[in-house]
Design an enzyme around this catalytic site. Sequence first.
Site, short mmCIF file in Angstrom:
data_model
loop_
_atom_site.label_atom_id
_atom_site.label_comp_id
_atom_site.label_asym_id
_atom_site.label_seq_id
_atom_site.Cartn_x
_atom_site.Cartn_y
_atom_site.Cartn_z
CG HIS A 138 -24.99 -10.59 22.03
ND1 HIS A 138 -26.23 -11.18 22.23
CD2 HIS A 138 -25.20 -9.25 22.31
CE1 HIS A 138 -27.11 -10.26 22.61
NE2 HIS A 138 -26.52 -9.10 22.65
CG PHE A 172 -22.05 -1.55 18.07
CD1 PHE A 172 -21.22 -2.45 18.70
CD2 PHE A 172 -21.47 -0.53 17.31
CE1 PHE A 172 -19.84 -2.36 18.61
CE2 PHE A 172 -20.10 -0.42 17.22
CZ PHE A 172 -19.28 -1.34 17.86
CG ASN A 205 -28.18 -2.25 22.52
OD1 ASN A 205 -28.14 -3.47 22.50
ND2 ASN A 205 -27.91 -1.54 23.61
#
Length: 237
Positions: A19, A64, A66
């Site tokens: 990611h 982060f 999101n």
Amino acid sequence: MKLIVGLGNPGAKYARHRHNIGFMALDRMADDHGFGPWKGKHQGSITEGRFGSDRAVLLKPETFMNNSGQSVQAAMRFYKLDPEDVVVLHDEIDLAPGKVKHKVGGGHAGHNGLRSVHAHIGPDYARVRLGVGHPGHKDRVPAYVLHDFAKTDETWLEDVLRGVSDGAPFLATGDPPKFMNAVALRVSPPRSGTGQKAPKPKASAEAVQKPVAATPEPAEAVTESKSAIQKLLERFR
């Protein structure tokens, strides 16, 4: 000026996750092109520099994944940029490992980082999709992307990061074809040869034109023939 954004999660725990390939790509760009030190700003880490005469800002959101869009929006407002000035680099499970694609606009395909960026600045920004492969089933995706790259991934990963860094100046000038060409030269370099066998050498012109019958008889055979005729003539004198 371009705002080039790499998506990922902050902290050493996530540093080598699939990611975080966007963060990895920006770190390589900054190192290779002599950008300044990273600074905490706009809810993320930024560094400024130039690709030749073209100024650029590199941003790693630290909200982060999101909530990546919050940081991107804050940086855009500070530098007075439009969505067309933004390039986002992110992991892409729908591309095979080592594959890279560039696109402008479109949907977020369920990527939470892109979903947040869409929500804050709209869809009209450029993306560099960095293929990491798919685990095979959608239920396995979260654990797959939130896991370190395997050792077997190191070779192609290094080639991709180097290629993206090589092509970064073309992201700054808005030239996707040249960017993709720079990446291709790293991940799929041209072969040094054609792989074809060399043609058989042709006979020289002299060898082709020379008739077989013209080959001289041995000197000894000619001498023997003359001697027999002389003996015959002597019998009839």
